[in-house]
Design a protein around this motif. Structure first.
Motif, PDB file in Angstrom:
ATOM      1  N   ALA A   1      64.178 178.966  15.147  1.00  0.00           N
ATOM      2  CA  ALA A   1      65.453 178.492  14.601  1.00  0.00           C
ATOM      3  C   ALA A   1      66.449 178.319  15.743  1.00  0.00           C
ATOM      4  N   LEU A   2      67.507 177.563  15.478  1.00  0.00           N
ATOM      5  CA  LEU A   2      68.543 177.326  16.483  1.00  0.00           C
ATOM      6  C   LEU A   2      69.226 178.634  16.856  1.00  0.00           C
ATOM      7  N   ALA A   3      69.296 178.912  18.165  1.00  0.00           N
ATOM      8  CA  ALA A   3      69.949 180.120  18.660  1.00  0.00           C
ATOM      9  C   ALA A   3      71.235 179.813  19.411  1.00  0.00           C
ATOM     10  N   ALA A   4      71.276 178.682  20.157  1.00  0.00           N
ATOM     11  CA  ALA A   4      72.453 178.375  20.967  1.00  0.00           C
ATOM     12  C   ALA A   4      72.533 176.878  21.221  1.00  0.00           C
ATOM     13  N   ARG A   5      73.747 176.445  21.501  1.00  0.00           N
ATOM     14  CA  ARG A   5      74.008 175.049  21.859  1.00  0.00           C
ATOM     15  C   ARG A   5      74.996 175.044  23.019  1.00  0.00           C
ATOM     16  N   LEU A   6      74.644 174.341  24.099  1.00  0.00           N
ATOM     17  CA  LEU A   6      75.469 174.276  25.299  1.00  0.00           C
ATOM     18  C   LEU A   6      75.794 172.816  25.575  1.00  0.00           C
ATOM     19  N   GLU A   7      77.065 172.525  25.874  1.00  0.00           N
ATOM     20  CA  GLU A   7      77.475 171.136  26.122  1.00  0.00           C
ATOM     21  C   GLU A   7      78.380 171.064  27.347  1.00  0.00           C
ATOM     22  N   ALA A   8      78.086 170.092  28.228  1.00  0.00           N
ATOM     23  CA  ALA A   8      78.896 169.875  29.429  1.00  0.00           C
ATOM     24  C   ALA A   8      79.933 168.797  29.150  1.00  0.00           C
ATOM     25  N   PRO A   9      81.207 169.038  29.489  1.00  0.00           N
ATOM     26  CA  PRO A   9      82.264 168.092  29.107  1.00  0.00           C
ATOM     27  C   PRO A   9      82.246 166.770  29.863  1.00  0.00           C
ATOM     28  N   ARG A  10      81.814 166.768  31.134  1.00  0.00           N
ATOM     29  CA  ARG A  10      81.872 165.530  31.910  1.00  0.00           C
ATOM     30  C   ARG A  10      80.597 164.688  31.761  1.00  0.00           C
ATOM     31  N   SER A  11      79.452 165.308  31.913  1.00  0.00           N
ATOM     32  CA  SER A  11      78.201 164.553  31.800  1.00  0.00           C
ATOM     33  C   SER A  11      77.864 164.215  30.355  1.00  0.00           C
ATOM     34  N   GLY A  12      78.400 164.990  29.418  1.00  0.00           N
ATOM     35  CA  GLY A  12      78.069 164.786  28.015  1.00  0.00           C
ATOM     36  C   GLY A  12      76.689 165.290  27.643  1.00  0.00           C
ATOM     37  N   ARG A  13      76.027 166.018  28.547  1.00  0.00           N
ATOM     38  CA  ARG A  13      74.708 166.569  28.230  1.00  0.00           C
ATOM     39  C   ARG A  13      74.841 167.708  27.220  1.00  0.00           C
ATOM     40  N   ILE A  14      73.874 167.773  26.332  1.00  0.00           N
ATOM     41  CA  ILE A  14      73.808 168.827  25.330  1.00  0.00           C
ATOM     42  C   ILE A  14      72.415 169.445  25.383  1.00  0.00           C
ATOM     43  N   MET A  15      72.362 170.771  25.348  1.00  0.00           N
ATOM     44  CA  MET A  15      71.087 171.467  25.225  1.00  0.00           C
ATOM     45  C   MET A  15      71.152 172.381  24.014  1.00  0.00           C
ATOM     46  N   GLU A  16      70.196 172.229  23.124  1.00  0.00           N
ATOM     47  CA  GLU A  16      70.019 173.168  22.024  1.00  0.00           C
ATOM     48  C   GLU A  16      68.809 174.037  22.326  1.00  0.00           C
ATOM     49  N   LEU A  17      68.966 175.335  22.127  1.00  0.00           N
ATOM     50  CA  LEU A  17      67.878 176.280  22.355  1.00  0.00           C
ATOM     51  C   LEU A  17      67.458 176.859  21.014  1.00  0.00           C
ATOM     52  N   LEU A  18      66.189 176.690  20.693  1.00  0.00           N
ATOM     53  CA  LEU A  18      65.606 177.268  19.492  1.00  0.00           C
ATOM     54  C   LEU A  18      64.603 178.334  19.915  1.00  0.00           C
TER      55      LEU A  18
END
Length: 359
Positions: free
Chosen positions: A270-287
């Protein structure tokens, strides 16, 4: 490198005894790419898209193998036999006291003096199909770092979607022991050589409680603490650095965030965390299917070593999100159990899912 489009393999370096360290490259869609080295089963590079269509490496580490040999910093490493800390390096198993080497003040940390992150893993299988994968194995002998039981570990990195990396780990033993594995990648979604701290990354953690710690980072007696009303509350996404300087005893004990969030997964991914960078717009979801997530804001990165591109690695240059069983669990019957018996299989499944912010 020589190989096919989805997987390539080459030599990344050699150990002092002459053994070869291999690098395996797994490719997804576009420029998405994961590079694994057999020393420490390390994620050496992870190339992910940004919101403008570019690609960059988002994990800290080294460009050459010499950097991994010179300093033990766990960059991208597989950590074991027990991730995180065990108080006094000691626990009781079936009435017998096991004394581990201590390597973090009074405590044992990340497998001891010579953990899985320092071992040469074997390439057991390469899958060059639609979901490219590499499987690595390591056999930890009975008594290694004083842990009881032979432990046979099998780890698979697989590209499971165009921009998604899956990590699956299994372990089996020939006598009762404890096991707790994780990957220790240091993420900066602006780019590994951007020189930009992660304090303005937006973070969400899907947990209601965390483990308060003493000054040596061992969980305090008593139940997990509620996040509500504390600087540790990331139930709704907010910048990592928004409250990290507050006058809070737990922030002082961890020198920032270095705490386990209690996920209560019951073995289900299940989804545990979500990290987002403001300039690059990259998003990582960790399950993950693990019961805990260590959230570490890079507090002990002190600028004494250089990483990729020759840049010094400084405090808050990266964020670690480490799924695992709770720290000091062998000494806490009220915590999820790390015990593994013959005939049982330890399992760990984590997924890193990358996306970009919609324009």
């Amino acid at each position: 490198m020589a190989g096919s489009k989805k997987i390539e393999k080459d030599v990344f370096g050699k150990l002092p005894d002459g053994r070869t360290v291999e690098r395996i490259v797994l490719r997804g869609e576009g420029g998405f790419e994961v590079r694994i080295i057999t020393h420490g089963a390390v994620i050496q590079a992870l190339i992910a898209p940004d919101a403008k269509g570019g690609y960059d490496d988002v994990v800290l580490g080294h460009d050459a193998f010499a950097g991994y040999l010179a300093e033990r910093k766990f960059f991208g490493a597989t950590v074991g036999r027990y991730a995180n800390r065990i108080a006094q390096g000691q626990f009781l198993l079936d009435g017998e006291t096991v004394q581990l080497p201590v390597n973090n003040g009074p405590n044992a940390l990340h497998g001891g003096l010579d953990g899985f992150d320092r071992k040469l893993w074997e390439v057991a299988e390469i899958d060059d199909g639609a979901a490219p994968a590499v499987t690595l194995t390591y056999v930890s002998a009975h008594g290694e770092e004083h842990y009881p039981g032979r432990l046979d570990v099998r780890l698979t990195y697989r590209i499971t979607a165009p921009t998604e990396l899956s990590l699956s780990m299994e372990a089996r033993t020939d006598r009762p022991t404890i096991v707790n594995l994780t990957n220790h990648s240091f993420f900066n979604l602006e780019g590994a050589t951007s020189g930009t701290p992660i304090l303005d990354h937006g973070l969400m953690v899907a947990a209601e409680h965390f483990l308060a710690i003493d000054p040596t980072a061992i969980p305090l007696p008593g139940p997990p603490r509620a996040l509500a009303g504390t600087p540790f509350d990331f139930r709704n996404a907010r910048p990592v650095g928004e409250r990290i300087r507050e006058n809070d005893q737990q922030l002082r004990n961890g020198k920032g965030y270095d705490h386990t969030y209690c996920l209560g997964r019951d073995g289900k991914l299940a989804l545990a965390a979500r990290l987002e960078a403001p300039r690059s717009g990259r998003i990582m979801e960790l399950l993950t299917d693990q019961p805990g997530l260590q959230v570490y804001s890079g507090n002990y990165l002190d600028g004494t070593i250089a990483g990729k591109g020759g840049k010094l690695i400084r405090q808050s240059d990266a964020m670690c999100l480490e799924p695992h069983i709770w720290p000091n669990a062998p000494n806490r019957p009220d915590f999820p159990s790390p015990r593994l018996d013959p005939g049982q299989v330890y399992r760990h499944h984590t997924v890193y899912r990358f996306a970009v912010r919609a324009s």
